[in-house]
Design a protein around this motif. Structure first.
Motif, short mmCIF file in Angstrom:
data_model
loop_
_atom_site.label_atom_id
_atom_site.label_comp_id
_atom_site.label_asym_id
_atom_site.label_seq_id
_atom_site.Cartn_x
_atom_site.Cartn_y
_atom_site.Cartn_z
N ALA A 485 30.23 35.53 40.48
CA ALA A 485 31.62 35.37 40.47
C ALA A 485 32.07 34.55 41.85
O ALA A 485 31.72 34.69 42.82
CB ALA A 485 32.11 36.92 39.84
N GLU A 486 33.75 34.34 41.32
CA GLU A 486 34.24 33.43 42.11
C GLU A 486 35.82 34.95 42.34
O GLU A 486 36.43 35.02 41.67
CB GLU A 486 34.96 32.51 42.34
N VAL A 487 35.95 35.23 43.15
CA VAL A 487 37.06 36.11 43.56
C VAL A 487 38.56 35.10 44.42
O VAL A 487 38.26 34.46 45.13
CB VAL A 487 37.45 37.51 44.22
N SER A 488 39.51 35.04 43.34
CA SER A 488 40.55 34.52 43.62
C SER A 488 42.19 35.47 44.29
O SER A 488 42.04 36.28 42.95
CB SER A 488 40.67 33.44 42.79
N VAL A 489 42.90 35.22 45.56
CA VAL A 489 43.41 36.43 45.46
C VAL A 489 44.60 34.98 45.55
O VAL A 489 45.35 34.44 46.91
CB VAL A 489 43.22 37.08 46.96
N LEU A 493 53.93 36.37 45.16
CA LEU A 493 55.09 35.22 44.42
C LEU A 493 53.94 33.92 43.51
O LEU A 493 54.63 33.02 44.19
CB LEU A 493 56.05 34.70 45.64
N GLY A 494 52.79 34.18 43.61
CA GLY A 494 51.70 33.51 43.26
C GLY A 494 51.01 32.69 44.44
O GLY A 494 50.37 31.39 44.06
N LYS A 495 51.21 32.59 45.80
CA LYS A 495 51.01 31.84 46.45
C LYS A 495 48.70 31.79 46.76
O LYS A 495 49.55 33.48 47.07
CB LYS A 495 51.81 32.20 47.68
N VAL A 518 51.52 43.65 47.61
CA VAL A 518 51.12 42.96 46.54
C VAL A 518 50.21 42.63 46.20
O VAL A 518 50.91 41.04 46.63
CB VAL A 518 51.73 43.78 45.04
N TYR A 519 48.65 42.72 45.70
CA TYR A 519 48.56 41.20 45.05
C TYR A 519 48.05 40.54 43.73
O TYR A 519 47.57 42.11 43.24
CB TYR A 519 47.30 41.14 46.46
N ILE A 520 47.66 39.46 43.26
CA ILE A 520 47.15 39.22 42.28
C ILE A 520 45.26 38.75 42.42
O ILE A 520 45.35 37.47 43.65
CB ILE A 520 47.63 38.04 41.36
N VAL A 521 44.11 39.92 41.99
CA VAL A 521 42.66 39.39 41.70
C VAL A 521 42.66 38.95 41.05
O VAL A 521 42.65 39.48 39.60
CB VAL A 521 42.57 40.77 42.90
N ARG A 522 42.46 37.70 40.71
CA ARG A 522 41.38 37.39 39.65
C ARG A 522 39.89 36.98 40.20
O ARG A 522 39.66 36.18 41.06
CB ARG A 522 41.76 35.86 38.79
N ILE A 523 38.86 37.52 39.35
CA ILE A 523 37.89 37.70 38.60
C ILE A 523 36.65 36.85 38.00
O ILE A 523 37.37 36.82 37.30
CB ILE A 523 36.97 38.61 39.21
N LYS A 524 36.50 35.64 38.43
CA LYS A 524 35.94 34.53 37.18
C LYS A 524 34.39 33.88 37.53
O LYS A 524 33.57 34.28 38.59
CB LYS A 524 36.56 33.51 37.88
N LYS A 534 45.73 43.62 39.37
CA LYS A 534 47.08 43.60 40.26
C LYS A 534 46.47 45.34 41.62
O LYS A 534 46.11 46.12 41.03
CB LYS A 534 48.08 44.41 39.31
N LEU A 535 46.89 44.24 43.16
CA LEU A 535 46.03 45.02 43.48
C LEU A 535 47.33 45.55 44.93
O LEU A 535 47.71 44.56 45.49
CB LEU A 535 44.78 44.38 44.73
N ILE A 536 46.95 47.03 45.48
CA ILE A 536 48.22 46.85 46.76
C ILE A 536 47.08 47.15 47.52
O ILE A 536 46.23 47.82 47.59
CB ILE A 536 48.59 48.19 46.19
N LYS A 537 47.35 46.30 48.79
CA LYS A 537 46.63 46.73 50.08
C LYS A 537 48.00 47.97 51.09
O LYS A 537 49.72 47.23 51.31
CB LYS A 537 46.78 44.79 50.77
N GLU A 538 47.30 48.41 51.49
CA GLU A 538 48.01 49.69 52.14
C GLU A 538 47.35 49.78 53.40
O GLU A 538 46.27 49.70 53.87
CB GLU A 538 48.35 50.77 51.43
#
Length: 538
Positions: A485-489, A493-495, A518-524, A534-538
């Motif tokens: 798979a490929e992980v895109s973060v 704001l979508g950047k 807060v980040y969006i993680v897309r796994i394909k 939706k992922l939270i980095k702390e």
């Protein structure tokens, strides 16, 4: 607070007489049961079809605890000198008795089928607490007949969105364990319940009668039920108006004694045998009329009290348990709300602020308590006279939340009870900053459904991520036949932040150099299946 009065029942005279000779409460544990193998091999002999289906669907084994207590043993105990049998528990294989210590201890030598005896009073003290609190002293405020009275307590949970999607508790069985249900069988607020055949059955474990509506000495259960089940078109809608309900009276409001814990366990066992999905209990036990029976804070550790042990078994048997945190503020929660397997519910105001009476959790509990919170200050109820009014107490935040969980269970029928709890807690307002006041906060049930559906999709499509929130390393779990798979973060704001290739055997993603947020993680996957988290980095 004032002592509960004006409740006159015949057995009260019996307890007065017993108290004068200093009888004690005790649990008599039995050594064995009869026909165990036959009963387990043919469970329809001991459980309803609904109960067997629920256990089968959840992968729960039917075992010796499901087999009833040996009635011959109970008959012999009832005939013993100076002993009164008050309750029984098949899960514990125990009988609750009262009698003098001399007569109770004589049972060990007189009956070979007794394995041990445990006193409710650990030191057999006879000291009394003459100022017991009244946990049913709900705060009455002005009666209000305005339309949409329950709007705030439903919309606070974003539950109206589930109702709009026809998730109103249909097909979910709820047992309400409480103190009294007068009017439920007659008043108009429950006519929808009657008309749909959703008021299923009831039993009064205190008076040992199936006439559960006849006891009029306390109306607590009627008001509790109304927050879930009442329906007055345009004026009042409970959180689960189309669920089905069993009503069990387990609380003797005239006194506070350990036998009420045993009544509760009996009712939970009855609920299990009937295939109940959810139990709501707006009751709690810590202080007793006789202070020597009272539970210390150290005993509220999730595993010690009789009622909490019963609750733990009920969860293991496949029941989702919801319990009020209590109205003791900083003095702490009661049993069985201390159980790690019970959803303990605190109270907030109509604006979502902590209600100062709501019992707080502590480090004595093995998991965070309360779990979540709902409106319990000025909550709208229907009383036994079919009048809409307001009461305050975690007694009301608990059923409001239990009804919402019934709707969530209907919306996510393939999820386990623990998964439903996890989805609910993850949706709550302070999931990242929980405390002993509100727990994880106020749940958002629309979001909880979304979290559940995402989880189900990940099981189908190949991925799940953890932990969330994350500090350094993100683990990606692969399901099915997906290998690569490929992980895109992306930031909120979508950047685009980065993309990384992973595989089933090298599935760790390094987030140590990423800023908190807060980040969006897309796994394909390599076969084009994809999940977004939706992922939270702390």
């Amino acid at each position: 607070m004032r002592k509960k009065l004006l409740i006159v029942i015949l057995i009260s005279f019996q307890f007065i007489a017993l108290a004068q000779v200093e009888f004690e409460h005790a649990w008599v544990y039995l050594a064995d049961k009869e026909n165990v193998s036959e009963s387990i091999a043919n469970p329809i002999l001991i459980l309803s079809t609904k109960a067997i289906e629920r256990k089968t669907n959840q992968g729960i084994l039917i075992d010796e605890r499901d087999v009833p207590v040996n009635e011959s043993y109970i008959s012999q105990l009832k005939a013993a000198t100076g002993i009164t049998v008050l309750a029984k528990s098949k899960w514990m294989n125990a009988v609750h008795v009262i009698g003098t210590p001399t007569n109770i201890e004589a049972l060990l030598s007189n009956f070979s089928f007794i394995s041990s005896i445990q006193y409710a009073n650990g030191n057999i003290s006879v000291s009394k607490n003459n100022t017991p609190f009244n946990k049913f002293d709900l705060e009455d405020t002005t009666i209000n007949f305005n339309y949409g009275d329950t709007q705030n307590q439903v919309e606070m949970l974003n539950l109206h969105y589930l109702h709009q999607d026809n998730f109103t508790g249909e097909g979910v069985l709820i047992a309400v364990l409480d103190a009294g249900f007068p009017g439920v069988n007659t008043i108009d607020a429950f006519s929808r319940l009657h008309g749909n055949g959703d008021l299923l059955d009831g039993y009064d474990f205190v008076n040992r009668t199936s006439s559960v509506y006849d006891y009029t000495g306390n109306t607590h259960g009627t008001r509790v039920l109304s927050t879930m089940a009442a329906y007055i078109d345009g004026q009042f809608v409970g959180t689960a108006p189309d669920a089905s309900y069993y009503l069990f009276r387990t609380e003797d409001a005239a006194s506070e004694t350990p036998v009420e814990e045993s009544y509760w366990v009996e009712a939970a066992e009855r609920a299990d045998s009937l295939g109940v999905d959810i139990i709501n209990t707006s009751l709690g036990y810590k202080g007793y009329d006789n202070a020597s029976y009272s539970h210390t804070a150290e005993k509220l550790n999730g595993y010690t009290t009789f009622i909490t042990r019963g609750a733990n078994i009920a969860f293991e048997k496949g029941i989702l348990l919801v319990n009020s945190a209590g109205n003791s503020g900083a003095s702490g929660i009661n049993a069985p709300a201390d159980s790690p397997f019970v959803v303990t519910v605190g109270a907030v105001t109509d604006t979502g602020e902590y209600a100062t009476f709501s019992s707080q959790g502590s480090a004595f509990q093995p998991t965070l308590k309360p779990n979540v919170s709902a409106r319990g200050s000025g909550s709208y109820v229907v009383n036994e006279a079919n009048v809409i009014g307001q009461n305050s107490g975690t007694s009301l935040s608990s059923p409001i939340l239990a009804g919402a969980l019934a709707c969530l269970k209907q919306a996510l029928p393939n999820s386990s009870n623990q998964e439903l709890i996890d989805f609910m807690q993850q949706s709550a307002s302070q999931y990242l900053t929980p405390d002993y006041f509100l727990g994880y906060g106020i749940p958002d049930f629309q979001l909880a459904v979304g979290i559940g559906l995402d989880y189900e999709a990940s099981q189908r499509n190949g991925f799940q991520v953890y932990p969330n929130p994350i500090k350094d390393k993100l683990q990606v779990q692969f399901f099915g036949d997906v290998e690569n798979a490929e992980v895109s973060v992306f930031d909120i704001l979508g950047k685009h932040v980065f993309t990384e290739a992973i595989s089933r055997y090298n599935s760790t993603v390094d987030f140590s150099n990423i800023s908190n947020g807060v980040y969006i993680v897309r796994i394909k996957s390599d076969n084009k299946k994809a999940n977004t988290f939706k992922l939270i980095k702390e």
